[in-house]
Motif scaffolding. Structure first.
Motif, short mmCIF file in Angstrom:
data_model
loop_
_atom_site.label_atom_id
_atom_site.label_comp_id
_atom_site.label_asym_id
_atom_site.label_seq_id
_atom_site.Cartn_x
_atom_site.Cartn_y
_atom_site.Cartn_z
N GLY A 1 2.27 8.84 -7.42
CA GLY A 1 1.53 8.55 -8.64
C GLY A 1 0.73 7.27 -8.59
N LEU A 2 0.72 6.59 -7.44
CA LEU A 2 -0.09 5.38 -7.31
C LEU A 2 -1.56 5.75 -7.26
CD1 LEU A 2 1.96 3.49 -4.57
CD2 LEU A 2 1.75 2.87 -6.97
N PRO A 3 -2.44 4.85 -7.68
CA PRO A 3 -3.88 5.13 -7.57
C PRO A 3 -4.28 5.32 -6.11
CG PRO A 3 -3.50 2.93 -8.48
CD PRO A 3 -2.16 3.56 -8.25
N GLU A 4 -5.32 6.12 -5.89
CA GLU A 4 -5.72 6.46 -4.52
C GLU A 4 -6.18 5.23 -3.73
OE1 GLU A 4 -8.79 9.50 -2.39
OE2 GLU A 4 -7.67 10.17 -4.15
N ASP A 5 -6.70 4.21 -4.40
CA ASP A 5 -7.16 3.02 -3.69
C ASP A 5 -6.07 1.96 -3.55
OD1 ASP A 5 -7.07 2.32 -6.34
OD2 ASP A 5 -9.00 1.29 -6.35
N ALA A 6 -4.83 2.33 -3.87
CA ALA A 6 -3.71 1.39 -3.74
C ALA A 6 -3.45 1.08 -2.26
CB ALA A 6 -2.46 1.97 -4.38
N VAL A 7 -3.05 -0.14 -2.01
CA VAL A 7 -2.68 -0.55 -0.66
C VAL A 7 -1.18 -0.84 -0.69
CG1 VAL A 7 -3.00 -2.27 1.14
CG2 VAL A 7 -4.95 -1.54 -0.22
N VAL A 8 -0.45 -0.13 0.14
CA VAL A 8 1.00 -0.30 0.18
C VAL A 8 1.36 -0.93 1.51
CG1 VAL A 8 3.21 0.90 0.07
CG2 VAL A 8 1.28 1.74 -1.28
N LEU A 9 1.98 -2.09 1.44
CA LEU A 9 2.39 -2.81 2.65
C LEU A 9 3.89 -3.06 2.59
CD1 LEU A 9 -0.43 -5.51 2.81
CD2 LEU A 9 -0.29 -3.44 4.16
N SER A 10 4.52 -2.99 3.75
CA SER A 10 5.93 -3.33 3.82
C SER A 10 6.09 -4.85 3.77
CB SER A 10 6.53 -2.78 5.12
OG SER A 10 6.02 -3.51 6.22
N ASP A 11 7.31 -5.30 3.57
CA ASP A 11 7.57 -6.75 3.59
C ASP A 11 7.17 -7.36 4.92
OD1 ASP A 11 8.54 -6.69 1.00
OD2 ASP A 11 10.65 -6.60 1.60
N GLU B 1 4.82 -6.25 6.98
CA GLU B 1 3.35 -6.30 7.06
C GLU B 1 2.78 -7.43 6.22
OE1 GLU B 1 1.99 -1.69 7.80
OE2 GLU B 1 2.85 -2.21 5.83
N ILE B 2 3.37 -7.66 5.04
CA ILE B 2 2.90 -8.75 4.18
C ILE B 2 3.15 -10.10 4.86
CG2 ILE B 2 3.36 -9.99 2.02
CD1 ILE B 2 3.80 -7.23 0.73
N ALA B 3 4.32 -10.27 5.45
CA ALA B 3 4.63 -11.53 6.14
C ALA B 3 3.67 -11.75 7.31
CB ALA B 3 6.08 -11.52 6.64
N ARG C 1 -1.17 -14.56 9.56
CA ARG C 1 -2.53 -14.54 10.12
C ARG C 1 -3.51 -15.27 9.21
NH1 ARG C 1 -2.17 -8.36 11.77
NH2 ARG C 1 -3.55 -8.20 9.99
N LEU C 2 -3.33 -15.17 7.89
CA LEU C 2 -4.17 -15.93 6.97
C LEU C 2 -3.94 -17.43 7.12
CD1 LEU C 2 -3.89 -13.72 3.77
CD2 LEU C 2 -5.99 -14.24 5.03
N PHE C 3 -2.68 -17.82 7.32
CA PHE C 3 -2.36 -19.23 7.55
C PHE C 3 -3.03 -19.73 8.82
CE2 PHE C 3 0.45 -22.49 9.41
CZ PHE C 3 0.35 -23.45 8.41
N LYS D 1 -11.17 -11.75 13.42
CA LYS D 1 -11.14 -10.41 14.01
C LYS D 1 -9.74 -9.84 13.94
CE LYS D 1 -15.06 -10.59 17.15
NZ LYS D 1 -15.50 -10.58 18.54
N ASP D 2 -8.74 -10.67 14.15
CA ASP D 2 -7.35 -10.22 14.06
C ASP D 2 -7.04 -9.75 12.64
OD1 ASP D 2 -4.67 -9.83 15.01
OD2 ASP D 2 -4.12 -11.70 14.00
N LEU D 3 -7.58 -10.44 11.64
CA LEU D 3 -7.34 -10.05 10.25
C LEU D 3 -8.03 -8.73 9.89
CD1 LEU D 3 -7.53 -13.42 8.36
CD2 LEU D 3 -5.68 -11.77 8.27
N GLU D 4 -9.09 -8.38 10.58
CA GLU D 4 -9.80 -7.13 10.27
C GLU D 4 -8.90 -5.91 10.48
OE1 GLU D 4 -14.48 -8.00 11.17
OE2 GLU D 4 -13.23 -7.25 12.80
N GLN D 5 -7.96 -6.03 11.36
CA GLN D 5 -7.08 -4.91 11.66
C GLN D 5 -5.76 -5.11 10.93
OE1 GLN D 5 -6.86 -4.32 15.88
NE2 GLN D 5 -9.06 -4.36 16.09
N LEU D 6 -5.70 -4.60 9.72
CA LEU D 6 -4.53 -4.81 8.87
C LEU D 6 -3.32 -4.02 9.35
CD1 LEU D 6 -6.05 -4.88 5.30
CD2 LEU D 6 -5.10 -6.77 6.60
N ARG D 7 -3.53 -2.91 10.00
CA ARG D 7 -2.40 -2.06 10.41
C ARG D 7 -2.26 -2.07 11.90
NH1 ARG D 7 -0.37 0.56 6.13
NH2 ARG D 7 -1.72 0.78 4.39
#
Length: 118
Positions: free
Chosen positions: A57-67, A69-71, A76-78, A112-118
């Motif tokens: 039931g999540l919206p189609e544009d939702a992004v679901v990341l595991s803990d 993946e978020i870490a 990488r942002l840091f 470039k590393d950040l471009e690849q989220l998965r």
């Protein structure tokens, strides 16, 4: 040009990326649909995600990341922020062009590393 002629818009030269993994897609010809995925496995993962979102039931544009993946994303942002701060500090300290170029290359690599989220 007569009214019977069909005008086909040209495809832009903007590089396209895989809808799942973010890798750059190879240049395609001007015929057929544009590729959305780099391969069958990415197409399958995207399908699985879409069907899981429909069931949840999540919206189609939702992004679901595991803990995990978020870490990893936060790490990488840091790294990207630190690289940008290094350039700012080096500029204030009067670094030469070679040093600034090397630091800029680190930012490009981190981005470039950040471009690849998965």
């Amino acid at each position: 040009m007569t009214g019977d002629e069909l005008v086909v818009p040209r495809r832009s030269n903007v590089p396209k990326h895989c809808g799942w993994c973010g890798r750059r897609l190879p240049e395609a010809g001007n015929v057929g649909r544009r590729r959305r995925y780099c391969g069958q496995s990415c197409r399958q993962r995207a399908y699985e995600r879409r069907t899981a979102l429909q069931r949840s039931g999540l919206p189609e544009d939702a992004v679901v990341l595991s803990d995990t993946e978020i870490a990893a994303l936060q790490d990488r942002l840091f790294q990207l922020r630190c690289a940008a701060e290094d350039i700012a500090t080096a500029t204030q300290d009067g670094a030469d062009a070679d040093e600034l170029r090397r630091l800029a290359e680190e930012i490009v690599h981190a981005a470039k590393d950040l471009e690849q989220l998965r």
